[in-house]
Scaffold this motif. Structure first.
Motif, PDB file in Angstrom:
ATOM      1  N   PHE A  24       0.860  -1.118   0.069  1.00  0.00           N
ATOM      2  CA  PHE A  24       0.124   0.064   0.019  1.00  0.00           C
ATOM      3  C   PHE A  24       0.843   1.295   0.091  1.00  0.00           C
ATOM      4  O   PHE A  24       0.510   2.014  -0.945  1.00  0.00           O
ATOM      5  CB  PHE A  24      -0.891  -0.093   1.342  1.00  0.00           C
ATOM      6  CG  PHE A  24      -1.542   1.168   1.446  1.00  0.00           C
ATOM      7  CD1 PHE A  24      -2.520   1.768   0.510  1.00  0.00           C
ATOM      8  CD2 PHE A  24      -1.290   2.128   2.585  1.00  0.00           C
ATOM      9  CE1 PHE A  24      -2.938   3.108   0.838  1.00  0.00           C
ATOM     10  CE2 PHE A  24      -1.866   3.263   2.835  1.00  0.00           C
ATOM     11  CZ  PHE A  24      -2.811   4.136   2.069  1.00  0.00           C
ATOM     12  N   GLN A  25       2.061   1.416   0.872  1.00  0.00           N
ATOM     13  CA  GLN A  25       2.777   2.472   0.928  1.00  0.00           C
ATOM     14  C   GLN A  25       3.526   2.638  -0.237  1.00  0.00           C
ATOM     15  O   GLN A  25       3.598   3.790  -0.679  1.00  0.00           O
ATOM     16  CB  GLN A  25       3.698   2.428   2.113  1.00  0.00           C
ATOM     17  CG  GLN A  25       2.963   2.533   3.615  1.00  0.00           C
ATOM     18  CD  GLN A  25       2.105   3.634   3.774  1.00  0.00           C
ATOM     19  OE1 GLN A  25       2.576   4.875   3.105  1.00  0.00           O
ATOM     20  NE2 GLN A  25       1.289   3.572   4.684  1.00  0.00           N
ATOM     21  N   ASP A  26       4.009   1.628  -0.886  1.00  0.00           N
ATOM     22  CA  ASP A  26       4.683   1.668  -1.980  1.00  0.00           C
ATOM     23  C   ASP A  26       3.897   2.254  -3.363  1.00  0.00           C
ATOM     24  O   ASP A  26       4.177   3.273  -3.859  1.00  0.00           O
ATOM     25  CB  ASP A  26       5.189   0.345  -2.532  1.00  0.00           C
ATOM     26  CG  ASP A  26       5.980   0.454  -4.041  1.00  0.00           C
ATOM     27  OD1 ASP A  26       6.989   1.256  -4.141  1.00  0.00           O
ATOM     28  OD2 ASP A  26       5.521  -0.318  -4.745  1.00  0.00           O
ATOM     29  N   GLN A  27       2.547   1.808  -3.328  1.00  0.00           N
ATOM     30  CA  GLN A  27       1.722   2.238  -4.487  1.00  0.00           C
ATOM     31  C   GLN A  27       1.024   3.704  -4.188  1.00  0.00           C
ATOM     32  O   GLN A  27       1.014   4.419  -5.046  1.00  0.00           O
ATOM     33  CB  GLN A  27       0.272   1.181  -4.789  1.00  0.00           C
ATOM     34  CG  GLN A  27       0.449   0.051  -5.352  1.00  0.00           C
ATOM     35  CD  GLN A  27      -0.348  -0.829  -5.278  1.00  0.00           C
ATOM     36  OE1 GLN A  27      -1.597  -0.270  -5.708  1.00  0.00           O
ATOM     37  NE2 GLN A  27      -0.406  -2.164  -5.076  1.00  0.00           N
ATOM     38  N   LEU A  28       0.952   4.052  -3.100  1.00  0.00           N
ATOM     39  CA  LEU A  28       0.808   5.445  -2.481  1.00  0.00           C
ATOM     40  C   LEU A  28       1.832   6.318  -2.934  1.00  0.00           C
ATOM     41  O   LEU A  28       1.458   7.356  -3.500  1.00  0.00           O
ATOM     42  CB  LEU A  28       0.342   5.290  -0.961  1.00  0.00           C
ATOM     43  CG  LEU A  28      -0.434   6.856  -0.432  1.00  0.00           C
ATOM     44  CD1 LEU A  28      -1.836   7.123  -0.997  1.00  0.00           C
ATOM     45  CD2 LEU A  28      -0.347   6.748   1.207  1.00  0.00           C
ATOM     46  N   ALA A  29       3.111   6.184  -2.511  1.00  0.00           N
ATOM     47  CA  ALA A  29       4.158   6.918  -2.893  1.00  0.00           C
ATOM     48  C   ALA A  29       4.402   6.780  -4.383  1.00  0.00           C
ATOM     49  O   ALA A  29       4.764   8.188  -4.881  1.00  0.00           O
ATOM     50  CB  ALA A  29       5.390   6.330  -2.399  1.00  0.00           C
TER      51      ALA A  29
END
Length: 151
Positions: A24-29
């Motif tokens: 999630f954090q990777d896609q959000l970034a």
């Protein structure tokens, strides 16, 4: 699989499914997480409660009482769901004629081609000209995320 409650900067709530918090954090970034309503990539994770299976917990009479609820009284999530349902129906029941929308609407209106539901793009000027000719049109702005296959 993690199911997260998300919200865009415009207040639209939606779910996102990710393999992990890191995913999630990777896609959000990388701005790959976008609101399905407006396409906004300014997305925040909301606190969420565990999902409880309460099937059969609501008496049948209580379920039927919600059928006559005025639209203005519905919570935002219900309005969003109704809008998405309507958009899916429009997408499924109309032909996308793209930038030929004004031309094709005229051809249908004047009986030059069989009547059918169409959708596409038209400029403000083209829309006003169609309305002046008595051709009913309705704007339905869609974020880019909805112009592809709906899931």
């Amino acid at each position: 699989m993690k199911v997260l409650d998300l919200q865009c900067a415009h207040g639209h709530g939606f779910e996102g499914w990710f393999s992990s918090e890191d995913d999630f954090q990777d896609q959000l970034a990388r701005q790959l997480v976008a609101c399905p309503m407006c396409g906004d990539t300014a997305v925040a994770k909301l606190p969420s409660a565990p999902r409880l299976n309460l099937s059969g917990a609501i008496p049948a009479s209580a379920e039927s009482q919600g059928a006559g609820t005025p639209v203005a009284a519905l919570p935002p999530a219900a309005l969003q769901a109704a809008w998405m349902h309507m958009v899916r129906r429009v997408m499924a029941q109309t032909e996308d004629v793209g930038e030929r929308f004004a031309e094709e609407a005229r051809r249908i209106h004047y009986g030059e081609t069989p009547e059918r539901g169409i959708r596409g793009q038209a400029t403000r000027e083209q829309t006003e000209e169609l309305m002046d000719e008595g051709i009913a049109v309705m704007a339905l702005p869609l974020p880019d995320s909805l112009k592809n296959t709906l899931q």
